[in-house]
Design an enzyme around this catalytic site. Structure first.
Site, PDB file in Angstrom:
ATOM      1  N   GLY A   1       0.844  -1.194   0.000  1.00  0.00           N
ATOM      2  CA  GLY A   1       0.000   0.000   0.000  1.00  0.00           C
ATOM      3  C   GLY A   1       0.881   1.247   0.000  1.00  0.00           C
ATOM      4  N   SER A   2       0.349   2.328   0.518  1.00  0.00           N
ATOM      5  CA  SER A   2       1.100   3.593   0.476  1.00  0.00           C
ATOM      6  C   SER A   2       2.199   3.622   1.530  1.00  0.00           C
ATOM      7  CB  SER A   2       0.145   4.764   0.724  1.00  0.00           C
ATOM      8  OG  SER A   2      -0.281   4.749   2.074  1.00  0.00           O
TER       9      SER A   2
ATOM     10  N   VAL B   1       0.736   4.719   5.044  1.00  0.00           N
ATOM     11  CA  VAL B   1       0.106   3.651   5.834  1.00  0.00           C
ATOM     12  C   VAL B   1       1.148   2.599   6.219  1.00  0.00           C
ATOM     13  CG1 VAL B   1      -1.678   1.856   5.853  1.00  0.00           C
ATOM     14  CG2 VAL B   1      -2.161   4.074   4.809  1.00  0.00           C
ATOM     15  N   GLY B   2       2.079   2.307   5.324  1.00  0.00           N
ATOM     16  CA  GLY B   2       3.124   1.319   5.618  1.00  0.00           C
ATOM     17  C   GLY B   2       3.934   1.705   6.838  1.00  0.00           C
TER      18      GLY B   2
ATOM     19  N   GLU C   1       5.624  -3.192   1.146  1.00  0.00           N
ATOM     20  CA  GLU C   1       5.823  -2.939  -0.289  1.00  0.00           C
ATOM     21  C   GLU C   1       5.017  -1.685  -0.617  1.00  0.00           C
ATOM     22  OE1 GLU C   1       6.564  -2.578  -3.831  1.00  0.00           O
ATOM     23  OE2 GLU C   1       7.633  -4.052  -2.640  1.00  0.00           O
TER      24      GLU C   1
ATOM     25  N   GLN D   1      -8.908   9.569  -5.235  1.00  0.00           N
ATOM     26  CA  GLN D   1      -7.779   9.501  -6.177  1.00  0.00           C
ATOM     27  C   GLN D   1      -7.914  10.570  -7.261  1.00  0.00           C
ATOM     28  OE1 GLN D   1      -5.834   7.246  -3.925  1.00  0.00           O
ATOM     29  NE2 GLN D   1      -4.893   7.525  -5.923  1.00  0.00           N
TER      30      GLN D   1
ATOM     31  N   GLU E   1       4.600  10.813  -5.147  1.00  0.00           N
ATOM     32  CA  GLU E   1       3.788   9.839  -5.884  1.00  0.00           C
ATOM     33  C   GLU E   1       2.368  10.386  -6.102  1.00  0.00           C
ATOM     34  OE1 GLU E   1       2.793   6.011  -3.995  1.00  0.00           O
ATOM     35  OE2 GLU E   1       3.342   5.075  -5.899  1.00  0.00           O
TER      36      GLU E   1
END
Ligand code: UN1
Length: 496
Positions: free
Chosen positions: A229-230, A233-234, A251, A332, A386
């Site tokens: 994920g982002s 959040v990671g 990842e 998004q 990103e």
């Protein structure tokens, strides 16, 4: 309008969330199309799922790995039979074009066969002991109950990258798929069950990150977490997991560059750039979001690239003529629009696109024009952060060395591509580009399942999917067998 209501899978039983809440899964190309209602799970649902996985681990870990592999082979075959239906379901809930969702299902099929082969390997290591008549070996053990949190952009492929290697190694799993694309993960897990997976070995809890993901990460009986994920959040997942000393595989994001040198095959570089930037509507962690152009070809490339971006057909992914599907949801779209403004404010030149599409065939979905910025410099936010949408930046450079420096000047390190015919530069780039993946004369997207997948810096925390997945989902055990029939003291009895 009536719609199907789906349930969690816990201990082999389909059941609603304990609290009885549900959320709706909507088609991003047409909001009026409800794909289904899914359980909105909380801590109590997660607790049940973890308990079921813990119970199933007691027996699943003892099933010989080649037998576990038989189930994965069977699942691969069933996925082949169901590919078209699953691709259609996926386009309906995720939006990407049907050719790509067929590819997503295919990636899960590839993973099934690749990992099933591992059932007859799972190699350990033997080495001589320092003592006579003593045998030493290192064997791979399952970790136990593994928690998985997966994203919406590859809703079947990414769960398969995590579930299949975890299963072959003898782990049991609780998966929480993204709330935007629950059906594809359900299709995958149902297929595993149809292939003969025993109850409780894989459990699904549907829901949102704070309510259903967070308790999974914190749970004391969950022994490892695999997250895609982002980076934002990671980071939270990693911090939370640290409190209970769980290994975590993270990842995350990318800001991937395609470099085009003056000597490149320009047609090939254009094909790669269009596919890399606008495939999956730019919503891949591997998407091309920076195109670095050497001065000699920059003008020609830019004109042709902008013309091609303008000509892309944006629409419903189920229509075979569509080239770019919708974005996943309203947030998004807002992010893409916000970055268009940021880029304009910092002086980048909007060459095409820049707007959400809201009328005619686009009236009921989350569509955004393929967007290209020129005159971008490496220090601009549009070149560093990103976007995860159909927005790409063109950056010009003079020398090859400068291109490598710009490519590496960001906080992410997932994928990179170089277009050139110069073998010396190709090998230099393979050595010097700071990324987990480098392509030569191919776009930044399109990794194959049996190679290591992952990145450095803000992209990951050192683990890899694909080739590296078995390492994450197993733990080493060293085993010594002394057949001398006497006490032998290591480091003492054999020392001079
Ligand atoms: C992702 O965007 O999270 O390499 C995964 C690729 C795909 C996987 C992308 N095979 O583009």
């Amino acid at each position: 309008m009536s719609h199907v209501t789906y349930e969690n899978l816990i201990g082999g039983e389909w059941m609603p969330a304990r609290g009885g809440r549900t959320f709706l899964n909507l088609n991003p190309a047409d909001h009026s199309d409800v794909v289904g209602a899914f359980p909105s799970s909380y801590t109590d649902d997660v607790d049940l799922a973890v308990a079921a996985a813990k119970k199933a681990f007691a027996t699943w870990r003892l099933v010989p790995a080649p037998k576990r592999a038989d189930i994965l082979y069977k699942a691969g075959t069933l996925l082949q039979e169901r590919k078209e239906q699953f691709a259609r379901d996926m386009t309906r809930e995720m939006g990407k074009v049907i050719a790509e969702t067929r590819g997503d299902v295919q990636e899960a099929i590839d993973e099934a066969f690749y990992v099933a082969g591992e059932g007859r390997r799972l190699f350990g290591v033997t080495t001589p002991s320092e003592l006579q008549s003593k045998f030493a070996m290192s064997v791979r053990m399952p970790v136990g109950v593994v928690g998985m949190i997966t994203p919406w952009n590859f809703p079947m492929a990414i769960p398969s990258w995590k579930l299949f290697p975890a299963l072959i190694a003898g782990n049991t799993c609780v998966i929480k798929p993204a709330e935007d694309t629950p059906l594809s993960t359900l299709n995958l897990v149902k297929t595993l069950m149809d292939a003969g997976l025993p109850p409780g070995v894989v459990n699904i809890v549907f829901g949102f990150g704070p309510e259903a993901g967070a308790p999974l990460v914190s749970h004391k009986d969950v022994r490892a977490i695999s997250f895609t994920g982002s980076s934002e959040v990671g980071s939270l997942v990693g911090q939370r997991a640290a409190a209970t000393f769980k290994p975590v595989s993270l990842e995350m994001g990318g800001k991937n560059a395609q470099i085009v040198l003056d000597d490149a095959n320009l047609e090939l570089a254009l094909d790669g750039a269009i596919w890399g930037a606008f495939g999956t509507t730019g919503q891949r962690c591997t998407a091309t979001s920076r195109i670095l152009l050497q001065k000699g070809i920059a003008e020609k490339f830019t004109a042709e690239f902008v013309a091609r971006a303008k000509a892309l057909v944006v629409g419903d992914g189920l229509d075979e003529a569509t080239q770019v599907g919708p974005q996943i949801n309203a947030q998004q779209i807002d992010t893409s629009a916000r970055f268009v403004k940021i880029a304009q404010d910092e002086g980048a030149k909007l060459l095409t696109g820049g707007q959400a599409l809201k009328s005619g065939p686009h009236a009921k979905g989350h569509f955004f024009e393929p967007t290209v910025f020129g005159g971008v410099t490496a220090s601009m936010r549009i070149a560093r952060e990103e976007v995860f949408g159909p927005v790409v930046s063109l950056i010009e450079f003079n020398t090859f060395e400068e291109a490598i420096e710009i490519a590496n000047s960001i906080d992410y390190g997932l994928s990179t591509a170089l277009y050139t015919k110069d073998v010396n530069r190709a090998f230099t780039a393979m050595r010097d580009l700071e990324a987990g993946i480098t392509y030569i004369n191919a776009p930044t997207i399109g990794a194959e399942v049996h190679l290591p997948f992952g990145g450095i810096k803000r992209t990951g925390n050192g683990h890899r999917e694909g080739l590296g997945a078995i390492d994450f989902f197993t733990t080493w055990k060293a085993v010594y067998v002394d057949y001398s029939d006497k006490l032998q003291r290591a480091q003492i009895d054999n020392a001079e």
